[in-house]
Design an enzyme around this catalytic site. Sequence first.
Site, PDB file in Angstrom:
ATOM      1  N   GLU A  30    -101.817 -41.018 -35.605  1.00  0.00           N
ATOM      2  CA  GLU A  30    -100.919 -41.959 -36.285  1.00  0.00           C
ATOM      3  C   GLU A  30    -101.449 -42.295 -37.678  1.00  0.00           C
ATOM      4  OE1 GLU A  30     -97.990 -42.847 -35.216  1.00  0.00           O
ATOM      5  OE2 GLU A  30     -98.249 -41.718 -33.360  1.00  0.00           O
ATOM      6  N   TRP A  78    -100.183 -39.555 -39.719  1.00  0.00           N
ATOM      7  CA  TRP A  78     -98.801 -39.702 -40.162  1.00  0.00           C
ATOM      8  C   TRP A  78     -98.731 -40.584 -41.410  1.00  0.00           C
ATOM      9  CZ3 TRP A  78     -94.573 -37.102 -38.983  1.00  0.00           C
ATOM     10  CH2 TRP A  78     -93.315 -37.648 -39.291  1.00  0.00           C
ATOM     11  N   TRP A 120     -70.965 -40.685 -47.066  1.00  0.00           N
ATOM     12  CA  TRP A 120     -71.074 -42.065 -46.597  1.00  0.00           C
ATOM     13  C   TRP A 120     -69.735 -42.777 -46.793  1.00  0.00           C
ATOM     14  CZ3 TRP A 120     -75.252 -42.749 -43.880  1.00  0.00           C
ATOM     15  CH2 TRP A 120     -76.424 -42.085 -44.215  1.00  0.00           C
ATOM     16  N   ASN A 179     -92.805 -50.126 -33.580  1.00  0.00           N
ATOM     17  CA  ASN A 179     -92.420 -48.866 -34.210  1.00  0.00           C
ATOM     18  C   ASN A 179     -91.288 -48.159 -33.477  1.00  0.00           C
ATOM     19  OD1 ASN A 179     -92.915 -46.752 -36.261  1.00  0.00           O
ATOM     20  ND2 ASN A 179     -93.441 -45.527 -34.467  1.00  0.00           N
TER      21      ASN A 179
END
Length: 457
Positions: free
Chosen positions: A271, A274, A302, A338
């Site tokens: 992590e 990351w 969009w 998270n």
Amino acid sequence: MPSPSIVWLRDDLRLADNPALRAALDRDEPVIALYVLDEESDGVRALGGAARWWLHHSLASLADRLAERGGSLVLRRGPAARVVREAVTDASAGAVFWNRRYGGAERRIDAGLKESLRADGVEVASFAASVLFEPWTVTTGSGSHFSVFSPFWRACLAAPPPRAPLPEPREVAGPKHPIASDDLGDWNLLPTRPDWAGGLRETWEPGEPAARGRLRDFFADDIGHYDRARDEPAAGATSQLSPRLRWGELSPHTVWHAGVESGRAGKFLSELGWREFAWHTLFHFPDLATENLRREFDAFPWPRLKPTHLEAWQRGRTGVPLVDAGMRELWETGYMHNRVRMVTASFLIKNLLIDWRRGEQWFWDTLVDADAANNPFNWQWVAGSGADAAPYFRVFNPELQAKKFDPDGHYIRQWAPEHLSEDPPEPIVNLGETRKAALDAYEEVKRAPRRGSRAEG
């Protein structure tokens, strides 16, 4: 006549493992610790409300720690290039040291200041302190940057390991005649009308001492549950070190070596990887917060924004239990688990069909740990437009996510209890229908002319 050294602090509000501070102390001259609140330089992003709250308290803590060691913290406000030069003149400083930054605007400011100060005969040096592997040192076999995490992290792990953290100095002697400093209270970083920070005060204690205490507790106890329970928002198994790293109250080197020494931190260390990948990406793509990394997503159709949908999402009033729980946790504490961040982001983008940049801006304003790399990087990952991104057709179903990761409803009961009542609120959209609409819109992206990817260089 001694020529003081200035340590220009940025997102490194600590004494331990601070290479710039160590370099200043090694000159054996008085040291001035300087923090500049720069909200004026071109390209520098103004801090969000939660970040300003954290910054106030972290600076107050750092000022106390410097005072205990014989020093002081100088606070000044304005364009950094001008303000640092003014401080050099005021102090007759002979050297300026800082730890490197990796955003595009910040690098331009630092490079220009380094050149101009050296031209005036001032010693200047910068150091690696906020990442484990500096972005330009990790390259593919062809010498380019990485756009996929797994090979990036393998390359990092094959490189020389992160250096050992530097010890905390016992003394930081300031000059006999300190230079002028702003009063922290005059910066108005804390909310007053209204004071919405009560939940932040109950949840967090900013500052290096609390950060080091949390680090010890995590690796002494919580790391044992991390791999098994880290995806469960009610389990309390996450490190909660992200704001400490964001503000530099802990260095990544300190966290890395604490993890290695624990012998139980394999997944947690990835992590950290990351986080490194996010900074690697920002370095090579400075417009990460505003432009799609995968250029084909520029063609995404969009629809016209529905302000009521955006506001319902921001306030946790969507009628979707896990989404509402997460958004209320965010508003109350400045933090969100998270796993729930991914779910709430997916819901905004792929069920409400609202541009990921709207969500990124809201998180920037409300998260205490939002930084210039990780916040936009992770939003683009969920959107499918970023580096190593989740495929756009991967839509996090918030009902299935709740069943899997909050099966007993503890998290939802804490933050959105009305959803477990006999008369729960109705969702503002149909999850199945909006998922199909999102996938139909994505078909337009696939039909658009191939424009390549900024991530590919």
